[in-house]
Design a protein around this motif. Structure first.
Motif, PDB file in Angstrom:
ATOM      1  N   LEU A   1     -17.919  85.146  40.157  1.00  0.00           N
ATOM      2  CA  LEU A   1     -17.378  83.801  40.318  1.00  0.00           C
ATOM      3  C   LEU A   1     -17.984  82.846  39.289  1.00  0.00           C
ATOM      4  O   LEU A   1     -17.289  81.961  38.766  1.00  0.00           O
ATOM      5  N   VAL A   2     -19.274  83.023  38.984  1.00  0.00           N
ATOM      6  CA  VAL A   2     -19.896  82.213  37.939  1.00  0.00           C
ATOM      7  C   VAL A   2     -19.246  82.527  36.586  1.00  0.00           C
ATOM      8  O   VAL A   2     -18.938  81.617  35.806  1.00  0.00           O
ATOM      9  N   GLY A   3     -19.031  83.813  36.312  1.00  0.00           N
ATOM     10  CA  GLY A   3     -18.368  84.192  35.070  1.00  0.00           C
ATOM     11  C   GLY A   3     -16.973  83.594  34.971  1.00  0.00           C
ATOM     12  O   GLY A   3     -16.560  83.128  33.895  1.00  0.00           O
ATOM     13  N   LEU A   4     -16.240  83.588  36.075  1.00  0.00           N
ATOM     14  CA  LEU A   4     -14.904  82.984  36.097  1.00  0.00           C
ATOM     15  C   LEU A   4     -14.986  81.486  35.847  1.00  0.00           C
ATOM     16  O   LEU A   4     -14.180  80.931  35.078  1.00  0.00           O
ATOM     17  N   ALA A   5     -15.943  80.811  36.482  1.00  0.00           N
ATOM     18  CA  ALA A   5     -16.089  79.359  36.313  1.00  0.00           C
ATOM     19  C   ALA A   5     -16.433  79.010  34.864  1.00  0.00           C
ATOM     20  O   ALA A   5     -15.879  78.061  34.292  1.00  0.00           O
TER      21      ALA A   5
ATOM     22  N   THR B   1     -15.794  80.861  32.163  1.00  0.00           N
ATOM     23  CA  THR B   1     -14.633  81.182  31.328  1.00  0.00           C
ATOM     24  C   THR B   1     -13.549  80.121  31.461  1.00  0.00           C
ATOM     25  O   THR B   1     -12.974  79.669  30.455  1.00  0.00           O
ATOM     26  N   ALA B   2     -13.257  79.698  32.701  1.00  0.00           N
ATOM     27  CA  ALA B   2     -12.228  78.680  32.917  1.00  0.00           C
ATOM     28  C   ALA B   2     -12.634  77.350  32.296  1.00  0.00           C
ATOM     29  O   ALA B   2     -11.808  76.683  31.648  1.00  0.00           O
ATOM     30  N   SER B   3     -13.888  76.959  32.468  1.00  0.00           N
ATOM     31  CA  SER B   3     -14.357  75.688  31.898  1.00  0.00           C
ATOM     32  C   SER B   3     -14.280  75.719  30.376  1.00  0.00           C
ATOM     33  O   SER B   3     -13.846  74.751  29.744  1.00  0.00           O
ATOM     34  N   PHE B   4     -14.704  76.832  29.798  1.00  0.00           N
ATOM     35  CA  PHE B   4     -14.675  76.973  28.337  1.00  0.00           C
ATOM     36  C   PHE B   4     -13.244  76.911  27.822  1.00  0.00           C
ATOM     37  O   PHE B   4     -12.956  76.288  26.794  1.00  0.00           O
ATOM     38  N   THR B   5     -12.339  77.561  28.546  1.00  0.00           N
ATOM     39  CA  THR B   5     -10.924  77.572  28.155  1.00  0.00           C
ATOM     40  C   THR B   5     -10.344  76.162  28.193  1.00  0.00           C
ATOM     41  O   THR B   5      -9.623  75.743  27.275  1.00  0.00           O
ATOM     42  N   ILE B   6     -10.635  75.429  29.252  1.00  0.00           N
ATOM     43  CA  ILE B   6     -10.108  74.064  29.403  1.00  0.00           C
ATOM     44  C   ILE B   6     -10.618  73.157  28.284  1.00  0.00           C
ATOM     45  O   ILE B   6      -9.855  72.386  27.681  1.00  0.00           O
ATOM     46  N   ILE B   7     -11.910  73.256  27.977  1.00  0.00           N
ATOM     47  CA  ILE B   7     -12.488  72.421  26.917  1.00  0.00           C
ATOM     48  C   ILE B   7     -11.871  72.778  25.561  1.00  0.00           C
ATOM     49  O   ILE B   7     -11.438  71.890  24.809  1.00  0.00           O
ATOM     50  N   ALA B   8     -11.808  74.084  25.258  1.00  0.00           N
ATOM     51  CA  ALA B   8     -11.317  74.525  23.951  1.00  0.00           C
ATOM     52  C   ALA B   8      -9.855  74.139  23.745  1.00  0.00           C
ATOM     53  O   ALA B   8      -9.486  73.568  22.701  1.00  0.00           O
ATOM     54  N   TYR B   9      -9.012  74.421  24.721  1.00  0.00           N
ATOM     55  CA  TYR B   9      -7.578  74.184  24.527  1.00  0.00           C
ATOM     56  C   TYR B   9      -7.192  72.718  24.719  1.00  0.00           C
ATOM     57  O   TYR B   9      -6.190  72.274  24.137  1.00  0.00           O
ATOM     58  N   SER B  10      -7.955  71.979  25.486  1.00  0.00           N
ATOM     59  CA  SER B  10      -7.692  70.539  25.562  1.00  0.00           C
ATOM     60  C   SER B  10      -7.951  69.895  24.203  1.00  0.00           C
ATOM     61  O   SER B  10      -7.161  69.060  23.727  1.00  0.00           O
ATOM     62  N   TRP B  11      -9.046  70.282  23.581  1.00  0.00           N
ATOM     63  CA  TRP B  11      -9.355  69.793  22.228  1.00  0.00           C
ATOM     64  C   TRP B  11      -8.304  70.297  21.235  1.00  0.00           C
ATOM     65  O   TRP B  11      -7.838  69.565  20.365  1.00  0.00           O
ATOM     66  N   GLY B  12      -7.894  71.563  21.410  1.00  0.00           N
ATOM     67  CA  GLY B  12      -6.889  72.132  20.527  1.00  0.00           C
ATOM     68  C   GLY B  12      -5.553  71.413  20.626  1.00  0.00           C
ATOM     69  O   GLY B  12      -4.887  71.165  19.611  1.00  0.00           O
ATOM     70  N   VAL B  13      -5.130  71.059  21.852  1.00  0.00           N
ATOM     71  CA  VAL B  13      -3.878  70.326  22.040  1.00  0.00           C
ATOM     72  C   VAL B  13      -3.956  68.957  21.373  1.00  0.00           C
ATOM     73  O   VAL B  13      -3.011  68.514  20.700  1.00  0.00           O
TER      74      VAL B  13
ATOM     75  N   PHE C   1      -6.205  82.239  36.290  1.00  0.00           N
ATOM     76  CA  PHE C   1      -7.549  82.119  36.868  1.00  0.00           C
ATOM     77  C   PHE C   1      -7.585  82.187  38.399  1.00  0.00           C
ATOM     78  O   PHE C   1      -8.445  82.878  38.964  1.00  0.00           O
ATOM     79  N   PRO C   2      -6.699  81.494  39.138  1.00  0.00           N
ATOM     80  CA  PRO C   2      -6.762  81.606  40.605  1.00  0.00           C
ATOM     81  C   PRO C   2      -6.548  83.038  41.102  1.00  0.00           C
ATOM     82  O   PRO C   2      -7.208  83.473  42.060  1.00  0.00           O
ATOM     83  N   PHE C   3      -5.654  83.783  40.463  1.00  0.00           N
ATOM     84  CA  PHE C   3      -5.407  85.166  40.875  1.00  0.00           C
ATOM     85  C   PHE C   3      -6.615  86.044  40.579  1.00  0.00           C
ATOM     86  O   PHE C   3      -6.982  86.909  41.380  1.00  0.00           O
ATOM     87  N   ALA C   4      -7.249  85.813  39.432  1.00  0.00           N
ATOM     88  CA  ALA C   4      -8.480  86.544  39.117  1.00  0.00           C
ATOM     89  C   ALA C   4      -9.562  86.215  40.135  1.00  0.00           C
ATOM     90  O   ALA C   4     -10.331  87.094  40.557  1.00  0.00           O
ATOM     91  N   GLY C   5      -9.626  84.947  40.541  1.00  0.00           N
ATOM     92  CA  GLY C   5     -10.600  84.542  41.546  1.00  0.00           C
ATOM     93  C   GLY C   5     -10.394  85.252  42.874  1.00  0.00           C
ATOM     94  O   GLY C   5     -11.365  85.626  43.549  1.00  0.00           O
ATOM     95  N   LEU C   6      -9.135  85.467  43.266  1.00  0.00           N
ATOM     96  CA  LEU C   6      -8.856  86.186  44.511  1.00  0.00           C
ATOM     97  C   LEU C   6      -9.368  87.620  44.442  1.00  0.00           C
ATOM     98  O   LEU C   6      -9.905  88.146  45.420  1.00  0.00           O
ATOM     99  N   VAL C   7      -9.209  88.257  43.281  1.00  0.00           N
ATOM    100  CA  VAL C   7      -9.700  89.628  43.124  1.00  0.00           C
ATOM    101  C   VAL C   7     -11.224  89.658  43.181  1.00  0.00           C
ATOM    102  O   VAL C   7     -11.818  90.497  43.859  1.00  0.00           O
ATOM    103  N   ILE C   8     -11.859  88.726  42.486  1.00  0.00           N
ATOM    104  CA  ILE C   8     -13.330  88.665  42.503  1.00  0.00           C
ATOM    105  C   ILE C   8     -13.845  88.428  43.915  1.00  0.00           C
ATOM    106  O   ILE C   8     -14.839  89.026  44.348  1.00  0.00           O
TER     107      ILE C   8
END
Length: 472
Positions: free
Chosen positions: A294-298, A300-312, A413-420
């Motif tokens: 769950l920490v790894g998911l958090a 990864t999700a945070s990094f993705t949001i920061i990177a692609y928000s800046w990218g957009v 991400f939510p579906f991955a979280g359900l599996v984790i």
């Protein structure tokens, strides 16, 4: 319980290093050639046709690649897969000499099928050989070594740019060098041991069951296709390579040739750094496996949001109609922002891919099942890449393209979280594990009974590695 060294030839760690070296030589050199521009052919149309066929057959073969691996073993599967990379480079070599389009397209088709086999065997080895507590580091070591091949390609492309001022058609001697390295990788596949001979550090064997028959494997594959965890992970699988065409397209639009070469070098470094960070998080955090996931998911999700928000934000003013008199060079002050965004993309890519692999490895330790998981992952991943390449080829607006990339990743991400959330802190208690000293004792026991004239040898009591009873 006897503790075995990590540096034995038959240890999971050494076997993962060996498969990493094979991928460095084969896949790494394929990535290196890609850094030279359209495979060095300088024909974007031919390159796109070849890649479209490659990814389509990659996706189709990936569905059954796990079953192939389970029937013939990872060593033969890896060997067959590596041959496709040699054929592809040979076809590029021939193209430079004879301009044979059909042979290059044919080699792309063969490579698509072979790549599915190679990556499935690689995934099986990386996920099923190590102990549960070592699977994050297993990915980290593999991803770092494999991406050294991409780093090599970036350095070669950068060297050509700095010497010649541009990437012209690649000389045949370059292809000969790449072909020689790939053939070293092909030969190295035979240094791998069969799973039944690999012994983990706690003394457990990787595989003790006999291989399935073809009929059993087909039934098992159909069962895997309906598995709840795999269905929930399909969005993550589909999105895992969806961003490559967009990133390559925007880099070509924004950077000049020399700067794209610099980007290739930085990209490989970012992948290596990201893999090492994630491997540490998923293995070393002082908490249960589910919470580490769950920490790894958090992260990864945070990094993705920061990177692609800046990218957009950076992307909005840039359209396909945008034209610069001079593209960005790495000496320019305007280089810092897009390069920073690409670094975040690359580290985030390693996080995303590593998390997907780790989740699959946390669902089960069974090498047969993990081979099917790896094949399914590469099949759906390649299907996503094919769709993404088609989008880019039809000149979809950049903002729509990055929106699709960002949206798919957020959706997964939510579906991955359900599996984790549903994984156990250990599978050892529910999956039978056999110790190497147990098999030796069983064989000795059987021989002794047969020598005494009794044809019925008693069953040896096998304890799982999750048992509290220690073995000497």
């Amino acid at each position: 319980m006897k503790v075995h060294s990590s540096w034995r030839y038959n240890s999971p760690f050494v076997q993962v290093l060996l498969v990493s070296f094979v991928c460095f030589c084969c896949v790494g050199q394929f990535s290196a050639i890609g850094s030279l521009g359209a495979g060095g052919t300088q024909s974007i149309t031919l390159s796109n046709i070849t890649n479209a066929i490659l990814y389509a057959l990659f996706a189709l073969t990936g569905i059954v690649a796990g079953s192939f691996n389970n029937l013939f073993g990872p060593r033969i599967t890896l060997f067959c897969g590596s041959l496709g990379y040699a054929l592809y480079v040979a076809a590029l070599w021939v193209y430079q000499e004879k301009a044979q389009d059909w042979f290059l397209i044919f080699s792309g088709a063969v490579l698509g099928m072979c790549a599915a086999l190679l990556w499935t065997a690689q995934g099986c080895i990386m996920l099923s050989y190590p102990l549960e507590a070592e699977k994050g580091r297993s990915f980290a070591w593999f991803w770092a070594i494999f991406n050294c091949g991409s780093l090599l390609g970036g350095l070669i492309a950068l060297g050509i740019n700095l010497k010649q001022g541009g990437l012209d058609a690649v000389k045949t001697t370059t292809y000969i060098a790449f072909f020689a390295v790939i053939m070293v990788g092909v030969a190295s596949t035979w240094t791998l041991l069969p799973p039944s001979r690999v012994v983990r550090t706690d003394g457990t064997l990787v595989k003790v069951e006999k291989s399935n028959t073809a009929r059993q494997e087909i039934a098992a594959l159909l069962s895997t296709l309906k598995k709840r965890e795999i269905l929930l992970l399909l969005p993550m699988f589909f999105a895992s390579n969806f961003f490559y065409p967009y990133q390559g397209s925007i880099a070509f639009k924004t950077f000049d040739s020399a700067t794209r070469s610099v980007n290739g070098v930085v990209k490989a470094v970012g992948q290596i750094v990201g893999a090492l960070i994630l491997g540490f998080l998923l293995d070393k955090l002082p908490m249960g496996r589910r919470n580490r996931g769950l920490v790894g998911l958090a992260v990864t999700a945070s990094f993705t949001i920061i990177a692609y928000s800046w990218g957009v934000k950076y992307q909005i003013p840039i359209t396909r109609a945008t034209h610069w008199e001079r593209k960005i060079n790495y000496h320019d002050s305007t280089f810092a922002e897009p390069m920073s965004i690409f670094i975040l993309y690359d580290i985030g890519d390693a996080f995303y891919q590593g998390l997907a692999y780790w989740i699959m490895g946390a669902i089960t330790n069974d090498p047969f099942e993990l081979a099917r998981f790896a094949g399914m992952y590469k099949a759906v991943q390649s299907a996503g890449a094919a769709v993404a390449f088609a989008m880019d080829a039809t000149l979809v607006p950049y903002i729509n393209e990055i929106g699709a990339v960002f949206g798919l990743m957020l959706f997964s991400f939510p579906f991955a979280g359900l599996v984790i959330w549903g994984i156990r802190d250990s599978n050892y208690e529910v999956e039978n594990q056999v110790y190497v000293d147990e098999t030796a004792a069983e064989e000795n026991n059987t021989i002794a009974v047969l020598e005494s004239g009794n044809q019925a040898a008693p069953q040896f009591d096998r304890q799982s590695s999750g048992s509290s009873e220690k073995k000497i």
